[in-house]
Motif scaffolding. Structure first.
Motif, PDB file in Angstrom:
ATOM      1  N   ALA A 219       0.841  -1.210   0.000  1.00 13.24           N
ATOM      2  CA  ALA A 219       0.000   0.000   0.000  1.00 13.24           C
ATOM      3  C   ALA A 219       0.872   1.255   0.000  1.00 13.24           C
ATOM      4  N   GLN A 220       1.929   1.249   0.805  1.00 12.62           N
ATOM      5  CA  GLN A 220       2.829   2.399   0.842  1.00 12.62           C
ATOM      6  C   GLN A 220       3.618   2.534  -0.461  1.00 12.62           C
ATOM      7  N   SER A 221       4.031   1.399  -0.988  1.00 14.49           N
ATOM      8  CA  SER A 221       4.792   1.433  -2.239  1.00 14.49           C
ATOM      9  C   SER A 221       3.919   1.897  -3.403  1.00 14.49           C
ATOM     10  N   VAL A 222       2.653   1.477  -3.420  1.00 18.73           N
ATOM     11  CA  VAL A 222       1.729   1.884  -4.483  1.00 18.73           C
ATOM     12  C   VAL A 222       1.583   3.407  -4.491  1.00 18.73           C
ATOM     13  N   ALA A 223       1.386   3.998  -3.305  1.00 19.05           N
ATOM     14  CA  ALA A 223       1.227   5.453  -3.221  1.00 19.05           C
ATOM     15  C   ALA A 223       2.454   6.173  -3.777  1.00 19.05           C
ATOM     16  N   ARG A 224       3.627   5.669  -3.453  1.00 24.77           N
ATOM     17  CA  ARG A 224       4.859   6.284  -3.951  1.00 24.77           C
ATOM     18  C   ARG A 224       4.972   6.129  -5.463  1.00 24.77           C
TER      19      ARG A 224
ATOM     20  N   LEU B  22      -6.373  -0.434   3.674  1.00 26.22           N
ATOM     21  CA  LEU B  22      -6.998   0.713   3.013  1.00 26.22           C
ATOM     22  C   LEU B  22      -6.590   2.012   3.705  1.00 26.22           C
ATOM     23  N   ARG B  23      -6.553   1.973   5.048  1.00 25.24           N
ATOM     24  CA  ARG B  23      -6.168   3.151   5.811  1.00 25.24           C
ATOM     25  C   ARG B  23      -4.707   3.528   5.529  1.00 25.24           C
ATOM     26  N   THR B  24      -3.851   2.517   5.423  1.00 23.79           N
ATOM     27  CA  THR B  24      -2.437   2.757   5.112  1.00 23.79           C
ATOM     28  C   THR B  24      -2.282   3.392   3.742  1.00 23.79           C
ATOM     29  N   LEU B  25      -3.057   2.910   2.774  1.00 20.11           N
ATOM     30  CA  LEU B  25      -3.009   3.471   1.422  1.00 20.11           C
ATOM     31  C   LEU B  25      -3.452   4.932   1.432  1.00 20.11           C
ATOM     32  N   GLU B  26      -4.554   5.215   2.111  1.00 21.38           N
ATOM     33  CA  GLU B  26      -5.066   6.587   2.155  1.00 21.38           C
ATOM     34  C   GLU B  26      -4.086   7.526   2.846  1.00 21.38           C
ATOM     35  N   LYS B  27      -3.470   7.055   3.929  1.00 24.43           N
ATOM     36  CA  LYS B  27      -2.494   7.881   4.634  1.00 24.43           C
ATOM     37  C   LYS B  27      -1.275   8.162   3.759  1.00 24.43           C
ATOM     38  N   ALA B  28      -0.816   7.136   3.041  1.00 25.19           N
ATOM     39  CA  ALA B  28       0.355   7.313   2.172  1.00 25.19           C
ATOM     40  C   ALA B  28       0.044   8.260   1.015  1.00 25.19           C
ATOM     41  N   LEU B  29      -1.222   8.296   0.585  1.00 27.04           N
ATOM     42  CA  LEU B  29      -1.620   9.177  -0.517  1.00 27.04           C
ATOM     43  C   LEU B  29      -1.850  10.614  -0.065  1.00 27.04           C
TER      44      LEU B  29
END
Length: 495
Positions: free
Chosen positions: A334-339, A367-374
């Protein structure tokens, strides 16, 4: 969090990299022969009104006619660079396009999306002009504040201040950008005065300019980077060109004096992008696979319709059980996707196929991790819940071509398909073409010219088949390898 902005200037290309904690997060490229046109204002002429599409094609002097939808004639445009604004939603245009525009009409328009692929630029008639702290909306009276400014007292202070200042400068509408948080009344007043001068000049040029003329052009990439990306948490802006550095320092001294001293000239012998590992990161950003530290990996496929991202565990076995392994891999992914979305500038519809998780709480956390990273992304993103198939659908605002489309072109061998026919397939195509040619034309013998790999296969593995074909046709067939031929190319010559 440590953040730096690196500016690399060469005679025909300028690149700006945003580096957070030593890792490249964003890359912006501007080439002298092909500057982006987003934000530019043109005096155009309506070429053709399309009632069935509720749109019109407008000639603004670019290579292709630009597209203007009825909604963009009557609906306000949101702020640039991901500043979300709390303004009342505008109604969908009910007025037919033929009542708004006519063929041959002169019209002042602004580009909101660069030409992408075969599509022309996207236009709007609702003009917006950005500055350091504001976005001017000359055809509106609304005062909006970026949703990223969360403190209610600060939001109220800014809205009140800007409302009072706007009343003395024509009563136009403004969007207060994230950068305005904590700024003084003097700084905001200076910004509004600057925007008023720009708008007065745009109005004058719109009256005097010829059709197809650009009457307002956004700043060059280095200046835009300082205006839009430089915040209080940016430690340094390093520029490898003395001339550009001087220009940026002068710009910053005028519009953001508190931050001006953070802009410095890089005079090292080693290229600045090499020093920070940016060149290597750019190379990796053009690959389909993205390795994860855990041993898992992402597979990113960009198509015309959407971008798909597949998450795989790879060699990651975990410490406890399968569910825990999957959960940990998905969190990292999720973090890598946002980057990767920021780095590759991927936009439009994006589908993420996380590894299946049975635990609803695990899905919520991913999902929360993805939103935070975005949340640090300058482009507006919208993320939806997991679908019944376990997919996460999201959108990311797209205004310019992705990094891959800017730096790459379709493979000249496969034509962009991503695959080429095997040497075996081409061999049998050649055999069929030989038979077809002999039946159509008279010839004593034939010469086949093809790629070295195909000719090698025919003369070695398929030599018995060639002998049978010669006997069947009663013709002599000779094969010639040519390095200039791609694997799928061949010619059958009648002699």
């Amino acid at each position: 969090m440590s953040e730096e902005i690196l500016v690399n200037v060469t005679p025909r290309e300028t690149r700006v990299a945003v580096v957070e904690n030593g890792m490249l997060q964003e890359l912006h490229i501007e080439r002298g022969w092909r500057r982006g046109v987003v934000g530019n204002i043109y005096k155009g002429k309506v070429q053709r009104v399309m009632p069935g599409m509720q749109a019109a094609f407008v000639d603004v002097g670019l290579d292709r006619a630009a597209f203007l939808h009825a909604n963009d004639v009557v609906r306000a445009v949101p702020a640039t660079n991901g500043d979300e604004v709390e303004v009342p939603p505008a109604p969908v245009a009910a007025t037919p396009i033929v009542e708004l525009l006519r063929d041959g009409q002169d019209i002042v328009v602004q580009v909101v999306k660069d030409p992408i692929g075969s599509k022309g630029a996207r236009l709007t008639t609702q003009i917006s002009i950005p500055s350091r702290y504001m976005v001017l909306l000359p055809q509106s009276k609304v005062i909006g504040v970026s949703a990223r400014i969360e403190d209610e007292a600060e939001r109220l202070r800014l809205k009140t201040l800007v409302g009072e200042l706007a009343a003395t400068h024509g009563g136009h509408g403004y969007i207060v950008r994230t950068n305005a948080e904590g700024q003084t009344q003097e700084a905001l007043a200076e910004d509004i005065a600057y925007l008023s001068r720009v708008w007065a000049l745009v109005e004058q040029r719109s009256r005097e300019a010829a059709m197809g003329a650009c009457i307002y052009e956004d700043l060059t990439l280095p200046l835009r980077a300082v205006r839009d990306l430089m915040r209080r948490d940016v430690e340094k802006v390093k520029v490898d060109s003395r001339e550009t550095c001087d220009r940026l320092q002068a710009f910053a001294a005028k519009y953001m004096p508190v931050l001006a001293e953070r802009i410095e000239h890089y005079a090292g012998e080693r290229p600045i992008f090499d020093l920070y590992g940016v060149e290597d990161e750019i190379g990796r950003a053009l690959e389909k696979e993205v390795p994860l530290k855990s041993g898992g990996y992402l597979v990113i496929d960009q198509t015309e319709a959407m971008t798909t991202i597949d998450v795989n565990t790879g060699s990651f076995l975990g410490q406890r059980n399968l569910e825990e392994t999957v959960y940990r891999t998905n969190l990292e992914a999720a973090q890598s996707v946002a980057r990767q979305l920021r780095l590759r500038n991927l936009g439009g519809i994006i589908i993420i196929d996380f590894i299946d998780m049975d635990d609803p709480e695990h899905r919520r956390q991913v999902l929360r991790t993805l939103e935070k990273a975005l949340s640090r992304d300058h482009a507006k993103t919208t993320v939806y819940e997991f679908s019944p198939l376990g997919l996460v659908e999201m959108t990311r605002k797209r205004t310019i071509e992705s990094l891959e489309r800017q730096l790459s072109e379709s493979c000249h061998e496969c034509g962009g398909r991503g695959t080429v026919k095997t040497a075996e397939t081409v061999t049998y195509e050649i055999f069929r073409e030989i038979t077809r040619a002999v039946r159509q034309f008279e010839a004593a013998r034939l010469l086949v010219i093809a790629s070295p790999k195909v000719v090698a296969r025919i003369t070695e593995e398929e030599s018995p088949a060639v002998a049978e074909l010669e006997e069947f046709l009663g013709k002599s067939i000779r094969f010639q390898a040519d390095e200039q031929y791609l694997q799928e190319q061949f010619d059958v010559v009648l002699l």
